[in-house]
Design a protein around this motif. Structure first.
Motif, PDB file in Angstrom:
ATOM      1  N   ARG A 140     -13.840  -1.328   3.743  1.00  0.00           N
ATOM      2  CA  ARG A 140     -13.596  -0.113   2.950  1.00  0.00           C
ATOM      3  C   ARG A 140     -14.678   0.034   1.886  1.00  0.00           C
ATOM      4  O   ARG A 140     -15.158   1.125   1.619  1.00  0.00           O
ATOM      5  CB  ARG A 140     -12.203  -0.174   2.319  1.00  0.00           C
ATOM      6  N   GLU A 160      -9.644   1.803  -6.164  1.00  0.00           N
ATOM      7  CA  GLU A 160      -8.770   2.522  -5.238  1.00  0.00           C
ATOM      8  C   GLU A 160      -7.395   1.869  -5.317  1.00  0.00           C
ATOM      9  O   GLU A 160      -7.273   0.649  -5.194  1.00  0.00           O
ATOM     10  CB  GLU A 160      -9.322   2.454  -3.819  1.00  0.00           C
ATOM     11  N   ARG A 215      -0.592   6.293  -7.825  1.00  0.00           N
ATOM     12  CA  ARG A 215      -1.712   6.536  -8.735  1.00  0.00           C
ATOM     13  C   ARG A 215      -1.369   6.062 -10.143  1.00  0.00           C
ATOM     14  O   ARG A 215      -2.245   5.706 -10.911  1.00  0.00           O
ATOM     15  CB  ARG A 215      -2.106   8.004  -8.727  1.00  0.00           C
ATOM     16  N   HIS A 228       0.820  -1.207   0.000  1.00  0.00           N
ATOM     17  CA  HIS A 228       0.000   0.000   0.000  1.00  0.00           C
ATOM     18  C   HIS A 228       0.859   1.263   0.000  1.00  0.00           C
ATOM     19  O   HIS A 228       0.546   2.219  -0.700  1.00  0.00           O
ATOM     20  CB  HIS A 228      -0.968  -0.010   1.185  1.00  0.00           C
ATOM     21  N   ASP A 263      -5.196   4.792   2.410  1.00  0.00           N
ATOM     22  CA  ASP A 263      -4.438   5.847   3.093  1.00  0.00           C
ATOM     23  C   ASP A 263      -3.907   5.288   4.405  1.00  0.00           C
ATOM     24  O   ASP A 263      -4.312   4.209   4.853  1.00  0.00           O
ATOM     25  CB  ASP A 263      -5.335   7.054   3.369  1.00  0.00           C
ATOM     26  N   ASN A 264      -3.054   6.047   5.042  1.00  0.00           N
ATOM     27  CA  ASN A 264      -2.389   5.572   6.266  1.00  0.00           C
ATOM     28  C   ASN A 264      -3.347   5.139   7.374  1.00  0.00           C
ATOM     29  O   ASN A 264      -3.159   4.073   7.956  1.00  0.00           O
ATOM     30  CB  ASN A 264      -1.424   6.627   6.793  1.00  0.00           C
TER      31      ASN A 264
END
Length: 165
Positions: A66, A49, A14, A9, A53-54
């Motif tokens: 999610r 996606e 992108r 991750h 994110d963190n």
């Protein structure tokens, strides 16, 4: 939480999403959703996606959880007949989740969606991202057309364009 997942991750970009789903693929997916929705009264959304994110990553948020967040954020549940469906791809995990609103869920159970997810993930493992999504939409369409055929009264309540998070 595994260090391997964190690495996938954190080092996902992108650009990876753009390589897997270039604009031509996103256009093909949008056209497939439009064509699908002409056959039934369901509402399909596709979201890809690249990576979490963190905060969700370090919470070790599963893709399913999610997907439920995205389902809510995009208000897919807010259709007149509770007939929204989300196809969610978490590219870093190569995980696909399908979330069906309660109007659809009562007629088509989890097993059907799981089978479609596994077929899409199989295509992704071979690098066939567009083909995997188009096949998923085709399979979803068959179920929605059976249980929610287009009776001519349906309206397009949700955008057909894919969302890249």
């Amino acid at each position: 939480m595994g260090i391997r997942r964190i690495g996938k991750h954190l080092f996902s970009s992108r650009g990876k999403v753009a390589r897997a789903f270039p604009p031509s693929s996103l256009d093909a997916i949008e056209r497939a959703i439009k064509a699908s929705e002409a056959q039934h009264v369901g509402q399909i959304r596709f979201v890809v996606e690249g990576a979490l994110d963190n905060a969700p990553l370090f919470r070790d948020q599963p893709a399913r959880e999610r997907a439920l967040d995205i389902f809510s954020q995009l208000r897919i549940w807010d259709t007149e007949h509770n007939n929204g469906i989300l196809i969610y791809v978490l590219l870093a995990d190569r995980d696909v989740e399908i979330i069906a609103d309660r109007g659809i869920y009562v007629r088509v159970g989890d097993g059907t969606w799981e089978d479609i997810c596994r077929e899409m993930e199989s295509a992704f493992r071979e690098g066939q991202f567009e083909a995997g999504v188009l096949r998923g939409i085709e399979l979803i369409t068959a179920h929605l057309a059976t249980h929610f055929p287009n009776d001519g009264t349906g309206t397009n309540e949700l955008p057909d364009a894919p969302v890249v998070v």
